[in-house]
Each structure stands twice: as structure tokens, then as C-alpha cells.
Write a protein that holds these residues in place. Structure first.
Motif, PDB file in Angstrom:
ATOM      1  N   GLN A 400      11.569  -9.087  47.826  1.00 39.41           N
ATOM      2  CA  GLN A 400      10.612  -8.329  47.010  1.00 39.41           C
ATOM      3  C   GLN A 400      11.274  -7.085  46.407  1.00 39.41           C
ATOM      4  O   GLN A 400      11.009  -6.720  45.259  1.00 39.41           O
ATOM      5  CB  GLN A 400       9.403  -7.931  47.861  1.00 39.41           C
ATOM      6  CG  GLN A 400       8.497  -9.104  48.201  1.00 39.41           C
ATOM      7  CD  GLN A 400       7.442  -8.731  49.233  1.00 39.41           C
ATOM      8  OE1 GLN A 400       7.461  -7.629  49.783  1.00 39.41           O
ATOM      9  NE2 GLN A 400       6.519  -9.659  49.499  1.00 39.41           N
ATOM     10  N   LYS A 401      12.137  -6.447  47.200  1.00 34.91           N
ATOM     11  CA  LYS A 401      12.837  -5.256  46.706  1.00 34.91           C
ATOM     12  C   LYS A 401      13.879  -5.626  45.648  1.00 34.91           C
ATOM     13  O   LYS A 401      14.054  -4.924  44.649  1.00 34.91           O
ATOM     14  CB  LYS A 401      13.523  -4.528  47.859  1.00 34.91           C
ATOM     15  CG  LYS A 401      12.556  -3.843  48.814  1.00 34.91           C
ATOM     16  CD  LYS A 401      13.328  -3.162  49.938  1.00 34.91           C
ATOM     17  CE  LYS A 401      12.379  -2.522  50.944  1.00 34.91           C
ATOM     18  NZ  LYS A 401      13.112  -1.894  52.082  1.00 34.91           N
ATOM     19  N   PRO A 404      11.567  -7.595  42.196  1.00 34.96           N
ATOM     20  CA  PRO A 404      10.143  -7.223  42.211  1.00 34.96           C
ATOM     21  C   PRO A 404       9.314  -7.902  41.121  1.00 34.96           C
ATOM     22  O   PRO A 404       8.089  -7.936  41.208  1.00 34.96           O
ATOM     23  CB  PRO A 404      10.179  -5.702  42.014  1.00 34.96           C
ATOM     24  CG  PRO A 404      11.488  -5.427  41.353  1.00 34.96           C
ATOM     25  CD  PRO A 404      12.430  -6.455  41.882  1.00 34.96           C
TER      26      PRO A 404
END
Length: 414
Positions: A400-401, A404
Motif C-alpha cells: 500500500q505504501k 498507493p
């Protein structure tokens, strides 16, 4: 020359005792010019002690001849008797005609021992006395070249081109080519290499001209120089790799492979040849040949990382999973372990459905590849399939980081 013939014969025989016997009457009977000539011959043949003896004798006869002091000093420097040599050089009077030569000899000595600033001071002092002397300017150019001041060195050498003939046994075109190449100014070097090759076609000059041409993407010219070079000297080993690379840059892959195979035939212990042969075989789609070359490179150097990585990638792409594992185990026996192999091994064990080992190598790879989205994606799906949902959550948080904009990872976490 007839009077010197017995000395020449004795030197060819290596008969020092005979030389000593001949020398005493020669110093008493022959004229100084013949004696000086013999000292020069002794020096050329490496009989430094005998040459020094003659020069000392001549200095006794002609104490005002400063050139004899300089000649002795040069011999003493060759004999590692620096203190005696420096005493002689510094005893030359500043008003003497030979003083600039004494300064130049001192500069050579200081340059030899790495005291470049002192050497430059001595040369500058000599140039101040004889401003337009080509040999002094050339000596300064050489010093600047050695200390990496390439543009200054090139400027001096270019100024000397019109008086090239006054500097014996020096090809200024070749020297300028070397200076520009050393400073990575290959475009400027090429015309000087061309000029030097008009005077003499020598293997080293051909190689360096080819290298300069390669650097400025004149690959066809480089190939022409290298083929001429190998025609002259088939054992000029470094030419094979450069020839292969030049052909590869032109997508002449068959010619590139032939060039490197010719190199292997000449030097079968050069690991870089095998690596290049492996890579070019892959480009040609010859997987088995590539594997053979890469394994030979690794056999020569079991820690040859570039070859190991290339072979590992090949085996992974071809899904030769058992071969991959065998390669790893062989390297491990030789006390060599490389973390870059871990993701490949994880995938291999996964395909073989040996999930416990796959998980072991995924975890090992994970410690170093936490910012590699492609690896993390594979690891995430493996963990899901293996029922390790909590660990999968940690991996998806990293994804996710890193990505994104990809909604998949947020949906997965929900």
C-alpha cells in the motif's frame, strides 16, 4: 670502434673479469672521446659500475666539465645511490651551461619518488633559463600528464608539434592521443591515433585507437582496428573482448559470439570471456550453449556474482528448478552464499510444491526486498495460499505504501 670490440665481446660473454683487465690499460692509453663512448656503451648494456669508473676518471682529467657530473649522477640514481647523485647535481654551478640539464635530472628524480611539486619547480627553473627548449617543455608536459593535468599537458604537446624532430624517439601524435584518452577526451584523441598509425601500425596503438573509437560509438572503426590488430598478434587477448563488444553494439551477435569464442580458444582461463559468451548466446536464443558458458565461468570463479546471477535468471526463466537448487547447494558447499539467489530459490521450491523450503527462502529474501513491489506481490500471494494471513497483512501494508494508487492492496487488506 675496433678499439671497443674486445669490450663488446667480453660483455656478450658476460666476462666481468676480462672487462676489468681490459679497462685499466684503456684508461691510460686511449683518448677521452673513446673513453666517453665506452662509458655510454657500458651504461646501455647495464655495466653501470664500469661506466661510472670511466666517468670518474674523465672528471679527474676535466674537473670543469659539468656534463660528467650529470652523467655520473644519472648512473648513481640507477644504482639507488641517491645521496651521492644529489650531491653531484647540486654541485653544478648555476652559471654553468649544463645547469638546466642538472635541474632536469633533479626533476626526473623527484618525479620518480612522487614529489611532483618539487619536480615541477625544477623544470620551471630550467625553462626560465632556456624558455623555448623543446626537451624541457616536453618534460613538463610529461609531468603534467603523470599528475592528471591533461589539458595543460595537451596544450604543451600541441605547441611542440611543429618541432617534433627536435625530440628524439618521441611520437608527439601518439603522446597527445594517450593524453586525451587518459582524460576521457576520446573524440580529441582519435585524429592523433590516426596520425600515429600513419607512421607505425603497432598492436598497442591499434588497440587504444579501437578503444577510443568504441567510446565515441564508432563501432565499425573499432572493429576494423581490432581485426587488423589480431591479424598481427592473435595473442593480444584483451582485443577479443573489445571486438566482441563492438560487434554486439551493432547487433552483429553472430560475429560477437565468434570473436569471444576465438578469445576462449586463445585464453581458456578468462572468466569474463565465458560470461560474455553466455550473455550473447542468450541473445541468440541458444539457451543450452548459454548455460554451458555460464557454468564454465563459475567453475573458474565460484564467487563470480555476475555469472551466478545470469545463470540463476536463466534457470528460473526456463523453470529448471532442480538445476537451480543444485547450483545453490554446490555454491553453499564452497562456503559461498548470496542473498540475491533467495527469491529465485523461493519460486523454484514453490513450483516444486516444497512449500516449507519456499517459505524459508521467501522469508530470507524478504529482509532485503521490502521495497521491491514485484517480489512483495509474489510473497503476498504465496502467504495467502499457505494460510499465513497475518504475515500477508504485513506484506500488503508495505505494498500500500509502495503503490498507493493500486486499489487492489486496499481491497485485499479489507
Amino acid at each position: 670502434m675496433d678499439k671497443l670490440q674486445p669490450f663488446l665481446q667480453a660483455m656478450e660473454e658476460g666476462n666481468v673479469e676480462k672487462i676489468t683487465t681490459l679497462l685499466e690499460p684503456f684508461l691510460l692509453q686511449e683518448n677521452p672521446d673513446a673513453q666517453y663512448e665506452l662509458a655510454d656503451i657500458f651504461s646501455q648494456y647495464g655495466y653501470l659500475q664500469e661506466a661510472l669508473k670511466i666517468l670518474e676518471h674523465l672528471e679527474f682529467l676535466f674537473p670543469e666539465e659539468n656534463q660528467l657530473k650529470i652523467d655520473q649522477a644519472q648512473l648513481l640514481l640507477e644504482m639507488d645511490k641517491e645521496d651521492e647523485a644529489l650531491d653531484l647535481l647540486t654541485s653544478v654551478d648555476k652559471s654553468a651551461e649544463a645547469y638546466p640539464q642538472a635541474l632536469l635530472t633533479l626533476a626526473d628524480y623527484y618525479q620518480m619518488i612522487g614529489l611532483y611539486e618539487v619536480a615541477e619547480q625544477k623544470i620551471n627553473e630550467a625553462i626560465a633559463l632556456i624558455p623555448n627548449e623543446p626537451l624541457l617543455l616536453y618534460a613538463k608536459g610529461e609531468l603534467l600528464f603523470e599528475t592528471g593535468r591533461y589539458l595543460e599537458a595537451a596544450r604543451i604537446m600541441e605547441e611542440l608539434l611543429p618541432v617534433q624532430e627536435t625530440i628524439p624517439a618521441v611520437d608527439l601524435s601518439l603522446k597527445l592521443a594517450e593524453i586525451y584518452s587518459a582524460g576521457a577526451a576520446y573524440e580529441e584523441a582519435i585524429p592523433y591515433y590516426t596520425e600515429a598509425l600513419k607512421k607505425e601500425v603497432a598492436p598497442d596503438v591499434l588497440f587504444h585507437a579501437a578503444y577510443a573509437s568504441f567510446q565515441v560509438q564508432h563501432y565499425s572503426t573499432a572493429i576494423n582496428h581490432l581485426e587488423n590488430l589480431l591479424g598481427m598478434d592473435p595473442d593480444y587477448f584483451s582485443a577479443y573482448m573489445l571486438l566482441a563488444e563492438a560487434n554486439a553494439m551493432l547487433e552483429n551477435n553472430e560475429e560477437a559470439l565468434k570473436a569471444i569464442e576465438d578469445g576462449i580458444a586463445r585464453d581458456e582461463f578468462e572468466k569474463e570471456y565465458y560470461l560474455f559468451a553466455g550473455k550473447i548466446s542468450l541473445k541468440l536464443g541458444r539457451v543450452k550453449e548459454a548455460e554451458k558458458f555460464l557454468r564454465e565461468a563459475i567453475a573458474l570463479d565460484p564467487e563470480y556474482m555476475d555469472a551466478i546471477f545470469t545463470l540463476t535468471s536463466l534457470l528460473s526463466k526456463e523453470e529448471q528448478d532442480e538445476d537451480m537448487i543444485e547450483l545453490y547447494e554446490t555454491l553453499k558447499k564452497d562456503q559461498f552464499e548470496w542473498s540475491s539467489m533467495y527469491p529465485f530459490l523461493a519460486s523454484a521450491y514453490e513450483r516444486l510444491e516444497i512449500y516449507e523450503k519456499a517459505y524459508e527462502f521467501y522469508k530470507l529474501a524478504y529482509t532485503e526486498l521490502k521495497e521491491d513491489a514485484q517480489f512483495l506481490e509474489k510473497y503476498f500471494y504465496f502467504l495467502l495460499e499457505d494460510g499465513k494471513r497475518e504475515e500477508a497483512m504485513g506484506v500488503v501494508a508495505l505494498l500500500q505504501k509502495l503503490d498507493p494508487e493500486n486499489s487492489t492492496w486496499f481491497e485485499m487488506s479489507e
